[in-house]
Design an enzyme around this catalytic site. Structure first.
Site, PDB file in Angstrom:
ATOM      1  CB  THR A  62      31.069  28.216  43.730  1.00 39.23           C
ATOM      2  OG1 THR A  62      30.489  27.073  43.172  1.00 39.23           O
ATOM      3  CG2 THR A  62      30.971  28.169  45.233  1.00 39.23           C
ATOM      4  NE  ARG A  75      28.272  17.538  41.972  1.00 43.47           N
ATOM      5  CZ  ARG A  75      28.893  18.703  42.079  1.00 43.47           C
ATOM      6  NH1 ARG A  75      28.188  19.814  42.239  1.00 43.47           N
ATOM      7  NH2 ARG A  75      30.198  18.787  42.033  1.00 43.47           N
TER       8      ARG A  75
END
Lengths: 181, 141
Positions: free
Chosen positions: B1, B29
């Site tokens: 990320t 998810r």
């Protein structure tokens, strides 16, 4: 003590920092710079944790989440579980600028992205397919299920809920420097 | 990320994130990254922050929002980040996570939760005194 302008980002993703900075120097806004910085990572698959070809899910598919926020207006655009679109932060920017919503998800977010002109592309790569096959070969370990039958710590699914709910101590075993948000 | 905060020379702040999430997640998810206040947050009157780590845990504490609010109250960015990490530690001492923080004047800091395999967090900075991006690190608490 501080100096402006400033670009700061998580992890040692130098190219992303530079892309954001160069955008600012070229006259871009803070919002433009964030978009360019994050997009650099999407294109260059920073760390394998950003962009296409990383973090396959239990079906082997790579999906993307992204968000962008304007601290002047508090406007936000975001996408989650975005499929088959590589430039997730670009789509998030479009959500902010071309809708009155905040967050679009899943296949509907993909349809929105296509309407905004983003190409529909495969996000899997040989690397992500290899990761997925390796995971299948290790009895689907690790995974994120609990309190299911068969025992998810030993077996692949499909799973059904177990009648007994056990306490599971949280550990960082599954989320770590190689697999994170 | 990646989580990023940018402050332009006039103090306008923006923040953002992009990720492909956790490996082998259950389909559907979504982590903290696309949630405002969780993955990142920006308020040009106070500061900006971004979080990284275990989104399933971190999103329950809105760490980026909380860090910005700490800075609004006058905490320097490093302390704001540390307070956020400490709050999550109280409930999940073994969570994997880190936060970066920057205030309206361009001061910045970071913090992370110390684990056996994660003792330092590395992040990137670029400001006018530099001619290139600089990698910095903090010791986790």
């Amino acid at each position: 003590s501080g100096l402006l302008p400033l670009v700061i980002n998580t992890w040692p993703f130098r190219g992303a920092t530079l892309a954001a900075w160069q955008n600012l120097q070229a006259g871009g806004s803070a919002l433009d710079a964030v978009e360019k910085g994050c997009a650099w990572c999407e294109t260059n698959q920073c760390d394998g944790s950003v962009g296409f070809g990383g973090s396959p899910d239990e079906y082997g598919e790579t999906t993307l989440d992204s968000m962008i926020m304007d601290g002047d207006t508090m406007k936000v655009g975001a996408v989650a579980d975005l499929r088959r679109i590589k430039n997730a932060v670009g789509v998030a920017r479009k959500v902010m600028e071309h809708t009155k919503h905040t967050l679009l998800v899943g296949e509907s977010a993909t349809q929105f992205a296509e309407c905004m002109g983003f190409p529909n592309e495969e996000l899997s790569t040989n690397t992500s397919r290899f990761l997925y096959l390796e995971w299948l070969g290790h009895n689907c370990q690790p995974n994120f299920w609990k309190n299911v039958i068969p025992d998810a710590s030993k077996s692949c699914g499909p799973y059904k809920p177990s009648r007994v709910l056990k306490q599971h101590l949280h550990t960082s075993e599954k989320i770590n420097i190689h697999s994170h948000d | 990320t990646i989580g990023m905060v940018v402050i332009d020379k006039t103090g306008h702040i923006a923040a953002g994130t992009s990720t492909n999430g956790a490996k082998f997640k259950i389909p559907g998810r979504v982590g903290d990254s696309p949630i405002a206040g969780a993955g990142s947050y920006a308020d040009s009157t106070a500061g900006g922050a971004a979080a990284t780590g275990d989104g399933d845990i971190m999103m329950r504490f809105l760490p980026s929002y909380q860090a910005v609010e700490y800075m609004r109250k006058g905490n320097d960015p490093t302390l704001a980040c540390q307070k956020v990490i400490s709050r999550i530690q109280q409930y999940y001492p073994e969570f994997f996570g880190a936060v970066i923080c920057a205030n309206t004047t361009g001061s910045y800091g970071a913090a992370c939760n110390k684990l056996p395999e994660f003792s330092q967090f590395h992040f990137m900075i670029y400001h006018p005194l530099q001619s290139q991006p600089i990698e910095e690190k903090v010791d986790c608490i």
